[in-house]
Design a protein around this motif. Structure first.
Motif, PDB file in Angstrom:
ATOM      1  N   PRO A   1      48.812 -97.523  -3.330  1.00 22.50           N
ATOM      2  CA  PRO A   1      49.509 -97.850  -2.164  1.00 22.50           C
ATOM      3  C   PRO A   1      49.838 -96.864  -1.101  1.00 22.50           C
ATOM      4  O   PRO A   1      50.301 -97.411  -0.297  1.00 22.50           O
ATOM      5  CB  PRO A   1      50.577 -97.960  -3.333  1.00 22.50           C
ATOM      6  N   TRP A   2      49.778 -95.735  -1.521  1.00 23.38           N
ATOM      7  CA  TRP A   2      49.441 -94.840  -0.438  1.00 23.38           C
ATOM      8  C   TRP A   2      48.296 -94.244   0.365  1.00 23.38           C
ATOM      9  O   TRP A   2      47.966 -93.816   1.589  1.00 23.38           O
ATOM     10  CB  TRP A   2      49.978 -93.792  -0.538  1.00 23.38           C
TER      11      TRP A   2
ATOM     12  N   SER B   1      47.056-100.125   1.131  1.00 22.44           N
ATOM     13  CA  SER B   1      48.186-100.327   0.123  1.00 22.44           C
ATOM     14  C   SER B   1      47.466-101.017  -1.056  1.00 22.44           C
ATOM     15  O   SER B   1      48.487-101.783  -1.464  1.00 22.44           O
ATOM     16  CB  SER B   1      48.937-100.873   0.232  1.00 22.44           C
TER      17      SER B   1
ATOM     18  N   TRP C   1      45.748 -96.081   3.283  1.00 27.70           N
ATOM     19  CA  TRP C   1      46.908 -96.876   4.234  1.00 27.70           C
ATOM     20  C   TRP C   1      44.849 -97.604   4.849  1.00 27.70           C
ATOM     21  O   TRP C   1      45.366 -97.745   6.235  1.00 27.70           O
ATOM     22  CB  TRP C   1      47.251 -96.036   5.281  1.00 27.70           C
TER      23      TRP C   1
ATOM     24  N   ARG D   1      56.787 -94.324  -6.082  1.00 27.84           N
ATOM     25  CA  ARG D   1      56.484 -95.549  -5.935  1.00 27.84           C
ATOM     26  C   ARG D   1      57.800 -95.991  -6.657  1.00 27.84           C
ATOM     27  O   ARG D   1      58.387 -97.660  -6.871  1.00 27.84           O
ATOM     28  CB  ARG D   1      56.278 -95.755  -7.582  1.00 27.84           C
TER      29      ARG D   1
END
Length: 318
Positions: free
Chosen positions: A82-83, A77, A85, A104
């Motif tokens: 942030p997506w 992230s 992984w 977000r």
């Protein structure tokens, strides 16, 4: 068609041994089992690899993905995406619903990936293996999901040279007619099995099978690709293998290795199943996908990666 799980079962490897936090007799490696949440491989330098499959999380992922001497290769992230992984699999769109990016502001993803029945089925001197079921549906949809997937992830214990391989096998079954979609820009589809490099794993050199360098690799086909570079002052490498049985093999590669925004490093390696076009599945139709990841705590020669790719294809024969 055999899945990786069936291959492992036939080989007598799914024996479900080991206890939480136990050290394997005569081995420098141990497995930390947190049922329903994670499986962690540890060694003399600490955590080597952690597979996270907590049902409360948006999807399964591997982070940290470390070298056996403790250097981290993945980023979980990052602020720019942030997506991302670490090491993970995600569809971009299913029936035009986004399963990739979160909002977000809310932190929610429109497409819901539900983790069910995650089970640690092996944790011994040879490998750790987790089997799980995933279901895909819009977040606001009740009732039958659109797609169900069985996934088997095998983390091999490290070899004498410190390298280790992860095998990631999936069988996707459409429960209704599906369109698996990519981002709308022509010939730029990303999504699927992905690696996001750590902030400290930069700059990297990307290469594809046959010696094709990174700038020439983007959008091109290759059965495998690698990223290598310094992390904590020493070279390490990660290679991803696209199994010969995968649809549209050899894969098109969506790669990035540059600084973006406020100067954050952006290293991304993706055998892009939907790079050129969307794919459809009819209700009841299945699709099998198998990927491999080799982690090397030093420079990885192309000849070594090619030999490992051949070995991967043979050992995970569909």
């Amino acid at each position: 068609m055999k899945t990786l799980l069936m291959t492992l079962t036939a080989a007598g490897l799914l024996i479900g041994t080991g206890t939480a936090g136990s050290t394997l007799d005569g081995s420098p490696w141990s497995w930390d089992k947190d049922p329903g949440k994670s499986l962690t491989l540890t060694g003399p330098s600490g955590v080597v690899c952690r597979l996270n499959f907590d049902a409360d999380e948006p999807k399964p992922w591997i982070h940290p993905l470390n070298t056996t001497d403790g250097r981290t290769l993945t980023w979980l992230s990052p602020p720019d995406h942030p997506w991302h992984w670490g090491l993970w699999f995600s569809w971009k769109y299913i029936n035009h619903v986004n399963f990739w990016e979160m909002n977000r502001k809310t932190g929610r993803i429109a497409g819901r990936t539900t983790i069910r029945n995650a089970e640690i089925v092996q944790a011994d001197r040879e490998a750790g293996v987790v089997r799980m079921t995933l279901e895909y549906a819009p977040r606001d949809r009740e009732g039958e999901p659109w797609m169900r997937e069985t996934r088997t992830i095998r983390i091999g214990t490290p070899r004498p040279d410190g390298s280790y391989r992860i095998d990631w096998a999936m069988r996707c079954t459409a429960l209704s007619d599906l369109e698996l979609g990519r981002n709308p820009k022509p010939r730029r589809g990303y999504g699927g099995f992905s690696f996001r490099g750590a902030k400290g794993f930069f700059p990297v050199t990307m290469r594809g099978a046959g010696g094709r360098p990174g700038n020439d690799l983007f959008g091109q086909r290759a059965p495998w690709a690698s990223a290598s570079g310094p992390v904590d002052g020493k070279t390490a490498a990660v290679a991803i293998f696209d199994h010969p049985s995968n649809p549209d093999h050899p894969a098109h590669w969506f790669v990035r290795s540059r600084k973006i925004g406020d100067g954050q490093p952006y290293t991304f390696l993706n055998p892009a199943l939907l790079y050129e076009e969307d794919r459809t599945l009819q209700a009841g139709e299945t699709m099998d996908l198998i990927y491999g990841v080799l982690v090397v705590p030093h420079e990885a020669e192309d000849e070594v990666l090619e030999a490992e790719f051949v070995r991967f294809g043979r050992e995970t024969e569909p």
